[in-house]
Motif scaffolding. Structure first.
Motif, PDB file in Angstrom:
ATOM      1  N   SER A   1      53.342  28.520   3.698  1.00 30.74           N
ATOM      2  CA  SER A   1      52.613  29.125   4.817  1.00 30.74           C
ATOM      3  C   SER A   1      51.422  28.270   5.200  1.00 30.74           C
ATOM      4  O   SER A   1      51.162  28.038   6.386  1.00 30.74           O
ATOM      5  CB  SER A   1      52.156  30.535   4.431  1.00 30.74           C
ATOM      6  OG  SER A   1      51.390  31.097   5.448  1.00 30.74           O
ATOM      7  N   LYS A   2      50.714  27.780   4.209  1.00 31.26           N
ATOM      8  CA  LYS A   2      49.575  26.904   4.478  1.00 31.26           C
ATOM      9  C   LYS A   2      50.044  25.620   5.164  1.00 31.26           C
ATOM     10  O   LYS A   2      49.429  25.161   6.127  1.00 31.26           O
ATOM     11  CB  LYS A   2      48.863  26.570   3.162  1.00 31.26           C
ATOM     12  CG  LYS A   2      47.520  25.894   3.356  1.00 31.26           C
ATOM     13  CD  LYS A   2      46.870  25.556   2.031  1.00 31.26           C
ATOM     14  CE  LYS A   2      46.328  26.809   1.393  1.00 31.26           C
ATOM     15  NZ  LYS A   2      45.556  26.519   0.183  1.00 31.26           N
TER      16      LYS A   2
ATOM     17  N   GLN B   1      50.882  26.334   8.808  1.00 28.35           N
ATOM     18  CA  GLN B   1      49.669  26.429   9.616  1.00 28.35           C
ATOM     19  C   GLN B   1      49.120  25.037   9.941  1.00 28.35           C
ATOM     20  O   GLN B   1      48.691  24.775  11.061  1.00 28.35           O
ATOM     21  CB  GLN B   1      48.611  27.265   8.905  1.00 28.35           C
ATOM     22  CG  GLN B   1      48.935  28.731   8.864  1.00 28.35           C
ATOM     23  CD  GLN B   1      47.913  29.527   8.082  1.00 28.35           C
ATOM     24  OE1 GLN B   1      46.976  28.972   7.522  1.00 28.35           O
ATOM     25  NE2 GLN B   1      48.097  30.831   8.049  1.00 28.35           N
ATOM     26  N   GLU B   2      49.121  24.154   8.943  1.00 31.99           N
ATOM     27  CA  GLU B   2      48.653  22.790   9.182  1.00 31.99           C
ATOM     28  C   GLU B   2      49.517  22.094  10.243  1.00 31.99           C
ATOM     29  O   GLU B   2      48.994  21.431  11.145  1.00 31.99           O
ATOM     30  CB  GLU B   2      48.680  21.988   7.882  1.00 31.99           C
ATOM     31  CG  GLU B   2      47.650  22.416   6.859  1.00 31.99           C
ATOM     32  CD  GLU B   2      47.858  21.730   5.515  1.00 31.99           C
ATOM     33  OE1 GLU B   2      48.773  20.889   5.393  1.00 31.99           O
ATOM     34  OE2 GLU B   2      47.100  22.058   4.594  1.00 31.99           O
TER      35      GLU B   2
ATOM     36  N   MET C   1      51.323  23.518  12.604  1.00 30.64           N
ATOM     37  CA  MET C   1      51.095  24.142  13.906  1.00 30.64           C
ATOM     38  C   MET C   1      49.775  23.650  14.502  1.00 30.64           C
ATOM     39  O   MET C   1      49.686  23.408  15.700  1.00 30.64           O
ATOM     40  CB  MET C   1      51.083  25.671  13.782  1.00 30.64           C
ATOM     41  CG  MET C   1      52.429  26.258  13.405  1.00 30.64           C
ATOM     42  SD  MET C   1      53.691  25.944  14.629  1.00 30.64           S
ATOM     43  CE  MET C   1      53.320  27.235  15.773  1.00 30.64           C
ATOM     44  N   ARG C   2      48.751  23.501  13.674  1.00 29.26           N
ATOM     45  CA  ARG C   2      47.470  22.979  14.165  1.00 29.26           C
ATOM     46  C   ARG C   2      47.640  21.548  14.677  1.00 29.26           C
ATOM     47  O   ARG C   2      47.097  21.180  15.707  1.00 29.26           O
ATOM     48  CB  ARG C   2      46.418  23.017  13.065  1.00 29.26           C
ATOM     49  CG  ARG C   2      45.862  24.381  12.833  1.00 29.26           C
ATOM     50  CD  ARG C   2      44.674  24.348  11.880  1.00 29.26           C
ATOM     51  NE  ARG C   2      44.426  25.672  11.385  1.00 29.26           N
ATOM     52  CZ  ARG C   2      44.656  26.072  10.143  1.00 29.26           C
ATOM     53  NH1 ARG C   2      45.106  25.220   9.251  1.00 29.26           N
ATOM     54  NH2 ARG C   2      44.425  27.315   9.778  1.00 29.26           N
TER      55      ARG C   2
ATOM     56  N   LEU D   1      48.250  31.523  18.864  1.00 27.91           N
ATOM     57  CA  LEU D   1      48.574  31.027  17.538  1.00 27.91           C
ATOM     58  C   LEU D   1      47.552  31.510  16.526  1.00 27.91           C
ATOM     59  O   LEU D   1      47.908  31.966  15.447  1.00 27.91           O
ATOM     60  CB  LEU D   1      48.641  29.498  17.532  1.00 27.91           C
ATOM     61  CG  LEU D   1      48.976  28.891  16.171  1.00 27.91           C
ATOM     62  CD1 LEU D   1      50.374  29.320  15.735  1.00 27.91           C
ATOM     63  CD2 LEU D   1      48.892  27.393  16.222  1.00 27.91           C
ATOM     64  N   VAL D   2      46.286  31.453  16.884  1.00 22.84           N
ATOM     65  CA  VAL D   2      45.243  31.919  15.963  1.00 22.84           C
ATOM     66  C   VAL D   2      45.398  33.412  15.713  1.00 22.84           C
ATOM     67  O   VAL D   2      45.346  33.884  14.594  1.00 22.84           O
ATOM     68  CB  VAL D   2      43.837  31.597  16.523  1.00 22.84           C
ATOM     69  CG1 VAL D   2      42.765  32.274  15.695  1.00 22.84           C
ATOM     70  CG2 VAL D   2      43.625  30.109  16.546  1.00 22.84           C
TER      71      VAL D   2
ATOM     72  N   CYS E   1      48.105  35.221  16.043  1.00 24.64           N
ATOM     73  CA  CYS E   1      49.326  35.474  15.292  1.00 24.64           C
ATOM     74  C   CYS E   1      49.183  35.039  13.834  1.00 24.64           C
ATOM     75  O   CYS E   1      49.679  35.699  12.942  1.00 24.64           O
ATOM     76  CB  CYS E   1      50.509  34.760  15.934  1.00 24.64           C
ATOM     77  SG  CYS E   1      50.936  35.416  17.562  1.00 24.64           S
ATOM     78  N   GLN E   2      48.507  33.943  13.586  1.00 27.21           N
ATOM     79  CA  GLN E   2      48.370  33.447  12.216  1.00 27.21           C
ATOM     80  C   GLN E   2      47.486  34.336  11.376  1.00 27.21           C
ATOM     81  O   GLN E   2      47.749  34.530  10.204  1.00 27.21           O
ATOM     82  CB  GLN E   2      47.798  32.032  12.207  1.00 27.21           C
ATOM     83  CG  GLN E   2      48.815  30.994  12.559  1.00 27.21           C
ATOM     84  CD  GLN E   2      48.219  29.603  12.510  1.00 27.21           C
ATOM     85  OE1 GLN E   2      47.018  29.439  12.415  1.00 27.21           O
ATOM     86  NE2 GLN E   2      49.064  28.611  12.568  1.00 27.21           N
ATOM     87  N   THR E   3      46.433  34.857  11.948  1.00 28.72           N
ATOM     88  CA  THR E   3      45.532  35.672  11.140  1.00 28.72           C
ATOM     89  C   THR E   3      46.132  37.016  10.817  1.00 28.72           C
ATOM     90  O   THR E   3      45.834  37.594   9.794  1.00 28.72           O
ATOM     91  CB  THR E   3      44.184  35.892  11.860  1.00 28.72           C
ATOM     92  OG1 THR E   3      44.433  36.555  13.101  1.00 28.72           O
ATOM     93  CG2 THR E   3      43.455  34.590  12.080  1.00 28.72           C
TER      94      THR E   3
ATOM     95  N   MET F   1      54.991  34.578  17.253  1.00 27.57           N
ATOM     96  CA  MET F   1      54.739  34.357  15.831  1.00 27.57           C
ATOM     97  C   MET F   1      54.735  35.671  15.048  1.00 27.57           C
ATOM     98  O   MET F   1      54.772  35.669  13.839  1.00 27.57           O
ATOM     99  CB  MET F   1      53.393  33.653  15.636  1.00 27.57           C
ATOM    100  CG  MET F   1      53.306  32.306  16.310  1.00 27.57           C
ATOM    101  SD  MET F   1      54.457  31.138  15.634  1.00 27.57           S
ATOM    102  CE  MET F   1      53.602  30.681  14.153  1.00 27.57           C
TER     103      MET F   1
END
Length: 179
Positions: free
Chosen positions: A92-93, A96-97, A99-100, A145-146, A148-150, A173
């Protein structure tokens, strides 16, 4: 006889001096013995407290081992689940990296490229509108994205985000969007 009296007097005086000195030494030895007895009692008390603390720690540790063994017996695949959970966090981490990194070019557009200057002609301003729209869309993508990610969404926001994804045709997401 005078000499003999002097010798006896000197011997008596020496004896009194020695007895006096012996009394002082005995008093000092008694005081030292008393101090040592107090110190020994304090050390024995400290040793007893330390033994009690060690027994309490060892008992708690033994109970924890028993609880863990019972838990592992109740859930036979617990070690594999723990390993998988750790791996999911790592993946998951990493996601996220990635996607960023994917969004970084759209997020880092310079502000001057999006806003036409005051001296620009009307035609330049009209041609800048599509650029502003694409910059706005990039900002929305980054914000989505932010969000959805949080995963910090209220119930209403969850449905609004899914509706936005459905309207724009983007991959959501949060989960599958039904059409």
């Amino acid at each position: 006889m005078n000499m003999q009296n002097q010798d006896v007097t000197l011997l008596e005086h020496e004896q009194r001096t020695l007895v006096s000195h012996l009394a002082r030494v005995q008093t000092r030895c008694s005081a030292l013995i008393q101090e040592q007895a107090v110190e020994i009692a304090a050390l024995k008390s400290q040793a007893m407290r330390m033994r009690a603390a060690i027994i309490a720690r060892d008992t708690a540790l033994a109970w924890a081992y028993e609880d863990r063994a019972a838990l592992e017996a109740a859930i036979p695949d617990l070690p594999q689940r723990t390993t998988l959970a750790r791996r999911v966090k790592e993946l998951s981490k990493r996601l996220q990296e990635l996607m960023r990194e994917k969004l970084r070019p759209t997020i880092s557009l310079p502000a001057s490229a999006n806003v036409p200057s005051e001296n620009a002609s009307a035609e330049e301003k009209k041609s800048a509108e599509p650029e502003e729209i694409s910059a706005l869309e990039a900002s929305i993508v980054a914000a989505d994205l932010v969000i959805c990610q949080t995963g910090c969404l209220s119930h209403g926001a969850y449905w609004r985000v899914q509706d936005h994804c459905k309207r724009t045709g983007k991959t959501c997401m949060l989960g599958p969007v039904t059409n």
